[in-house]
Write a protein that holds these residues in place. Structure first.
Motif, PDB file in Angstrom:
ATOM      1  N   LEU A  56       0.856  -1.166   0.006  1.00 21.82           N
ATOM      2  CA  LEU A  56       0.033   0.015   0.122  1.00 21.82           C
ATOM      3  C   LEU A  56       0.850   1.253  -0.032  1.00 21.82           C
ATOM      4  CD1 LEU A  56      -3.145   1.163   0.365  1.00 21.82           C
ATOM      5  CD2 LEU A  56      -2.430   1.304   2.883  1.00 21.82           C
ATOM      6  N   ILE A  88      -5.354   7.932  -1.498  1.00 17.84           N
ATOM      7  CA  ILE A  88      -6.187   6.682  -1.694  1.00 17.84           C
ATOM      8  C   ILE A  88      -7.344   7.147  -2.301  1.00 17.84           C
ATOM      9  CG2 ILE A  88      -7.308   4.850  -0.298  1.00 17.84           C
ATOM     10  CD1 ILE A  88      -4.691   4.877   1.338  1.00 17.84           C
ATOM     11  N   ALA A 124      -7.859   0.272  -4.514  1.00 11.19           N
ATOM     12  CA  ALA A 124      -6.418   0.348  -3.719  1.00 11.19           C
ATOM     13  C   ALA A 124      -6.360  -0.812  -2.970  1.00 11.19           C
ATOM     14  CB  ALA A 124      -6.427   1.636  -2.918  1.00 11.19           C
ATOM     15  N   CYS A 146      -4.018  -4.243  -2.950  1.00 18.81           N
ATOM     16  CA  CYS A 146      -3.086  -4.688  -1.988  1.00 18.81           C
ATOM     17  C   CYS A 146      -3.756  -5.815  -0.998  1.00 18.81           C
ATOM     18  CB  CYS A 146      -3.115  -3.510  -0.899  1.00 18.81           C
ATOM     19  SG  CYS A 146      -2.503  -1.964  -1.558  1.00 18.81           S
ATOM     20  N   MET A 170      -8.055  -1.894   5.354  1.00 17.61           N
ATOM     21  CA  MET A 170      -7.107  -1.080   4.669  1.00 17.61           C
ATOM     22  C   MET A 170      -7.195   0.257   5.388  1.00 17.61           C
ATOM     23  SD  MET A 170      -6.917   0.583   0.845  1.00 17.61           S
ATOM     24  CE  MET A 170      -8.458   1.529   1.241  1.00 17.61           C
TER      25      MET A 170
END
Length: 720
Positions: A564, A587, A595, A599, A606
């Motif tokens: 990330l 982001i 995103a 990841c 996240m």
């Protein structure tokens, strides 16, 4: 699967989320771990709801187990029928399943069992069938050898059997319980005065069961236990007997009359006392659960009070005859000095005491004074307020709740921590540390001694301990624990660890030096892969090799977190340097879903990782209102009706909340004075530690009572 379905409906969850929670619990995962690191599987259920879910799941599993045991026992007797199977399947509580089992239980000698032994069961069946002359039939059962000397004796024995049949009817008992719960009345009489007037309001008291408050149930129970009160559940017996008769009486005639007589006897002798006990038990369980929930609600914010960090603290444990114990601790809680002063009656050594405290403040550069609120607390606070006017250094003070300090000071843990100090000085140390880090200090004390909640000593100990341990576990894990400074006692509350493993962690640390990486935990004896998975994310390493180790990011997500950072041009060094201020905006511009997918993270996890990386080592308590630090004092004589005061919530109970407004006696905001809108409970609005403003609406200096209103203040402010 039936249990999962029921839980899904009761907790209003998605079926897959409920199924996942059950699976995670069955795999031995802890509540804090599931709440923090398995959000995508549970729909981000918080730890409190997860605990309720886990409790209910355990109850339903035990209910199913009991159903199987009852079914097996009845089958073994050769008495199982389709009707009984259906009745067992329909049971939703333990009480209902015991009702079904009641007729098949091995009983002690009863009037019915004696009559059955005399061969009178067929006569009872004849009367219940209501198809002939019972007296003529009774003549057939006269048998001197069996102990039946007359038709009257045969009829009496048959009635005893019918009375027990009626009493054992599960459907009937359920109906009568409901009637008593919905239409019965609790009646209380004072039979002995305790000398304090504690139970005066219950001297001649009655209230309908659906209307009685939970705290009154607990007060009445305590009075009954102390043999001050006599309590009974009143319900119209004629109504109950008609309900019972309607179940069995199908015609008119001699048989019907005998059944009614048996029903009347069975209700008075067997059903009413038993169902009354069950209803009292239901009321007590309900009230106890509410009291335990209130304890839980109050304890959580008390434990999560913001710490007063980086300050040298002087703790005072007030006392009259034995003096006021003094302890100075540095900003890490290490003891620097101890003493005893006598600033209050009967000694009144005020000037001598001032000199001792002034010298300690000057020598150790004391920043704040922590005063226990117990015996002589008010006089000690006055002494401190006067003293602070005479010194140049900027020192403030706070009054802390000292409940449980004496319990801790005499405990084996306190002896282990401070073997060289007298137990009274240990109390002063604890009072100082309570201000510096409430969680780390209060966790050493049995929660029942901390002074929040009500009737905690009347609760089922096992149930209360389980709930409070859950609160301690949730609080410790939500804050996080420094792996290199935490005691074994604190570590035992970290998810996945127990007392034995916690000791192993401390022993390993002592033998090998400080931990520099979380993965070193895998070298600790007794700490296996599962325990590591559960505990790692909640343990912090300050100044270690990996900056992620000082965050709540779980080791299982390190590579994903790095991915990330790399996606948006950052490295671990940027985390250390606090260079991630633009990360959330980047982001959002890139797309959160996109995103997260890149990841290999769910969006909730996240976002948690981003929050942690932006402020490694953060303490969630820092965002809460800080303790009130004072430099001067008020007494109750300084107060007047209409005065606006500010304070913090000390305790929330069923009928209101106690507010610390800076005088010796807490003020009470009755539930009716909290807000204009309807609330089910004071805890809907107020939490322990919350800062509030209120107006004084009544004042009784003689009885040391202060009545407060929040809603009246809000009204007057809205008008102006």
């Amino acid at each position: 699967m039936e249990i999962v379905k029921q839980l899904t409906e009761e907790f209003k969850l998605r079926p897959d989320h409920a199924e996942n929670v059950v699976k995670l619990l069955d795999e031995g995962n802890t509540i804090p771990f599931i709440a923090r690191y398995r959000k995508e599987m549970t729909g981000a259920i918080d730890d409190q709801l997860l605990r309720q879910f886990a409790d209910r799941y355990e109850y339903l599993k035990n209910l199913e187990k009991r159903k199987e045991e009852v079914a097996a026992a009845i089958t073994e007797q050769g008495k199982m029928t389709d009707e009984i199977t259906a009745a067992i399947a329909a049971c939703t509580t333990m009480t209902e399943i015991e009702d079904v089992y009641r007729p098949y239980k091995q009983k002690k000698k009863t009037r019915a069992s004696v009559a059955i032994a005399k061969g009178l069961q067929p006569l009872a069946d004849f009367i219940l069938a209501q198809q002939g002359d019972p007296w003529a039939e009774a003549e057939k059962y006269i048998n001197a050898e069996s102990g039946v000397e007359s038709a009257q004796q045969a009829i009496d024995g048959a009635k005893d059997i019918i009375a027990e049949i009626v009493s054992d009817n599960a459907e009937l008992r359920k109906k009568l319980r409901a009637l008593m719960e919905n239409h019965g009345e609790i009646q209380v009489k004072l039979v002995k005065d305790d000398g304090k007037g504690t139970y005066d309001m219950y001297a001649d008291y009655s209230e309908l069961i659906p209307e009685i408050k939970n705290h009154r149930i607990l007060a009445i129970n305590r009075g009954e236990k102390e043999e001050c009160l006599r309590v009974k559940v009143a319900f119209d017996g004629d109504v109950a007997k008609r309900v019972c008769s309607a179940k069995y009486v199908k015609t008119k005639g001699a048989c019907a009359d005998l059944i009614k007589e048996a029903v009347s006897d069975g209700y008075d002798r067997l059903i009413q006392p038993s169902v009354e006990r069950e209803v009292r038990s239901i009321l007590t369980d309900r009230a106890s659960e509410q009291a335990i929930r209130m304890f839980e609600v109050n304890l959580r914010p008390l434990l999560l009070q913001p710490p007063v960090k980086g300050k040298v603290t002087l703790g005072l444990d007030p006392g009259y005859r034995t003096g006021c114990k003094v302890a100075v601790v540095d900003d890490t809680g290490k003891v620097l000095a101890t003493s005893v002063i006598y600033p209050v009656p009967p000694h009144n050594k005020i000037e001598e005491s001032k000199k001792i405290i002034k010298d300690l403040i000057a020598k150790h550069k004391v920043d704040v004074i922590s005063i226990g609120n117990g015996t002589a607390g008010k006089e000690t606070e006055i002494f401190v307020a006067d003293l602070l006017k005479e010194i140049d250094r900027n020192v403030s003070y706070a009054v802390v709740n000292e409940a449980g300090a004496s319990v801790y000071s005499a405990s084996p843990l306190a002896v282990e921590e401070f073997p060289d100090y007298d137990l009274t000085l240990r109390s002063a140390i604890s009072i100082a540390r309570r201000l510096q880090d409430p969680l780390a200090e209060l966790i050493k004390i049995d929660p029942k001694s901390i002074g929040v909640g009500q009737y905690q000593h009347d609760m089922d100990k096992k149930r209360l301990d389980a709930v409070l341990d859950g609160v301690l576990e949730d609080c410790v894990n939500s804050v996080g624990v420094d792996l290199n400074t935490a005691s074994a006692y604190l570590l035992r509350y970290v998810a996945g660890l127990n007392a034995g493993v916690a000791k192993s962690v401390v022993t390993y640390r002592e033998q090998n030096g400080k931990f520099t990486e979380r993965k070193q935990l895998l070298n600790v004896p007794k700490l296996g892969a599962k325990a590591y998975e559960q505990c790692a994310g909640f343990l912090r390493i300050v100044g270690g090799k990996n900056i992620f180790d000082n965050t709540a990011v779980h080791p299982e997500s390190y590579k994903k977190a790095e991915k990330l950072l790399k996606l948006f041009g950052y490295t671990a060094e940027d985390v250390k340097a606090d260079n991630l201020k633009e990360l959330p905006a980047k982001i959002k511009a890139y797309g959160e879903d996109k995103a997260a997918e890149y990841c290999e993270l769910d969006k909730a996890t996240m976002n948690d990782i981003v929050t942690e990386l932006m402020k490694p080592g953060r303490d969630i308590r820092d965002s809460l209102p800080a303790p009130i630090l004072r430099k001067d004092i008020m007494s109750i004589e300084d107060l007047s009706v209409g005065m606006v005061v500010e304070g913090s919530v000390r305790n929330v109970i069923d009928f209101g909340a106690f507010i610390d407004i800076g005088v010796h006696q807490d003020g009470l905001v009755h539930v009716s004075e909290i807000t204009d809108r309807y609330i089910k409970h004071p805890s809907d609005v107020l939490k322990v530690g919350q800062k509030v403003k209120a107006v004084i609406i009544n004042l009784d200096i003689k009885k040391q009572r202060i009545g407060l209103s929040i809603k009246q203040l809000n009204k007057s402010q809205a008008k102006s």
